[in-house]
Design a protein around this motif. Structure first.
Motif, PDB file in Angstrom:
ATOM      1  N   ARG A 103      44.779  43.539  44.404  1.00  0.00           N
ATOM      2  CA  ARG A 103      43.621  43.618  45.293  1.00  0.00           C
ATOM      3  C   ARG A 103      44.085  43.719  46.743  1.00  0.00           C
ATOM      4  NH1 ARG A 103      39.630  38.721  47.001  1.00  0.00           N
ATOM      5  NH2 ARG A 103      38.123  40.009  48.093  1.00  0.00           N
ATOM      6  N   LYS A 147      31.179  40.746  49.149  1.00  0.00           N
ATOM      7  CA  LYS A 147      31.668  41.791  48.243  1.00  0.00           C
ATOM      8  C   LYS A 147      31.239  43.179  48.737  1.00  0.00           C
ATOM      9  CE  LYS A 147      31.562  43.349  43.472  1.00  0.00           C
ATOM     10  NZ  LYS A 147      31.107  43.098  42.102  1.00  0.00           N
ATOM     11  N   HIS A 167      36.141  48.806  41.976  1.00  0.00           N
ATOM     12  CA  HIS A 167      35.264  48.318  40.898  1.00  0.00           C
ATOM     13  C   HIS A 167      36.053  47.665  39.771  1.00  0.00           C
ATOM     14  CE1 HIS A 167      31.481  49.654  42.388  1.00  0.00           C
ATOM     15  NE2 HIS A 167      31.863  50.909  42.502  1.00  0.00           N
ATOM     16  N   SER A 170      37.347  44.346  40.969  1.00  0.00           N
ATOM     17  CA  SER A 170      36.249  43.378  41.075  1.00  0.00           C
ATOM     18  C   SER A 170      35.879  42.829  39.708  1.00  0.00           C
ATOM     19  CB  SER A 170      35.001  44.031  41.681  1.00  0.00           C
ATOM     20  OG  SER A 170      35.234  44.334  43.031  1.00  0.00           O
ATOM     21  N   GLU A 174      36.097  38.995  38.393  1.00  0.00           N
ATOM     22  CA  GLU A 174      34.982  38.274  37.778  1.00  0.00           C
ATOM     23  C   GLU A 174      35.316  37.746  36.383  1.00  0.00           C
ATOM     24  OE1 GLU A 174      31.681  40.974  38.587  1.00  0.00           O
ATOM     25  OE2 GLU A 174      32.174  40.606  40.698  1.00  0.00           O
TER      26      GLU A 174
END
Lengths: 231, 231
Positions: A103, A147, A167, A170, A174
């Motif tokens: 990230r 976000k 995406h 992310s 999660e």
């Protein structure tokens, strides 16, 4: 257009043909596929094979089935029912820290490119999100705006692959780092620090100061990662 | 273990349950799934729904069907029959130059991390691939060794997500930038330059000189990208 199919593992060939038509540009976003019966006739395979292929494409997020209307090409990577990479990551015993490492790589480079390429309306959007974060007391809302702020930077690179990776990462966060953004925001002093970090990043993007924006994003994500890792 | 299923879009729930069992660690690589009949009984759904779900998981590359033996969890992202990101990239009119941009981001950071983390056997592997590239006159073989050289660097980061992204980007390059590696190698003077670039990268990884390895990788990929873009 569609060619008849010989051979075994029939549904694979159906998928391959549809995939190929997309790659050739013959099928575009929003296009409706022929009905199951028409596809079965054109490809000369059973309706069962057609249905299997369509189900798989739906799971991947390539097509969307609208009741009574048929199957449409969507191509929204964020809408897939299944998260292949999350599952692969689990099966291959990936370390959640790997996700934070990647990230940081992606977002630090994204902010550099965004500083050079961002459009006026995207700058306005960043500003709106920034002051939204300052003004809300709702932690969930704040996490959502946070976000979106990062997502807007990814979009401002104008690089669709960077947006896709955003995406993917992310959804990995999660899946593997429960409530990451939420946890960070729980402490009030963090809220102020985070607002200040985002504000400085915004200012430097706005001033097209890509080097400074880059180092600020690196600092911001190091700060965030430290909190996530230590909890 | 498996819970019976109510409700519509049955195959989605079947997939969700299998996905969840992987995420919970109840299903691991190499595990055999119950037979279609057993799954249908345990989940109390039709065999058709089970088959649809299994097909989709096969397409994604999560399971592998062995004739007469059943369905096994594989988790090899490189083995999927379908390339979701390539298709999404096409549908969303991604620019092939975006792929080269992201490749550079990932590989430049990968070589930095690899220089700090590489193991002895990976260094030996890099050396073997390097001299393989020098000694072969077969362009295809050379392109293959070149790709493996870069792949070994990705692996040496010890970050599974970087390895996954390497695979994703490689298949995007293969889909959108036809014969990229091949084209580059066609010219003899390029062959020498490329060998020298790889050799210097290798030496600096070996000497754990991550900063130098990083800037050499950036130069190498700028050189390569320029050839690909101009053809």
């Amino acid at each position: 257009m569609f060619k008849p199919i010989k051979n075994k593992k029939v549904y694979e060939y159906v998928i391959e043909q549809i995939q190929q038509m997309v790659m050739d540009g013959a099928l575009k976003k929003g296009d409706r596929l022929p009905s199951e019966r028409e596809l079965a006739e054109q490809l000369q395979v059973s309706r069962t094979s057609i249905r299997e292929a369509l189900r798989a494409l739906e799971v991947i997020g390539l097509i969307e089935t609208k009741q009574g209307e048929g199957n449409f090409i969507t191509g929204k990577i964020e809408d897939n029912l299944f998260e292949p990479l999350s599952v692969m990551f689990m099966l291959n015993k990936g370390n959640p820290i790997d996700i934070l490492e990647v990230r940081k790589i992606i977002e630090v480079e994204a902010v550099t490119l965004a500083s050079e390429r961002i459009k006026q309306e995207e700058l306005k959007e960043l500003e709106r999100l920034l002051y939204g974060m300052r003004d809300t007391n709702d932690e969930k809302e704040s996490a959502k705006l946070d976000k979106e702020f990062h997502f807007t930077i990814a979009k401002a690179t104008g690089n669709y692959l960077i947006v896709s990776l955003f995406h993917i990462i992310s959804s990995l966060i999660e899946s593997f780092i429960e409530n990451a953004r939420f946890k960070i925001l729980r402490r009030t002093e963090n809220k102020k620090i985070l607002f200040e970090q985002h504000r400085e990043i915004f200012i430097n993007i706005k001033e097209r100061n890509s080097k400074k924006a880059k180092s600020l994003m690196a600092e911001h994500l190091e700060f965030v990662n430290k909190i996530i890792i230590n909890k």
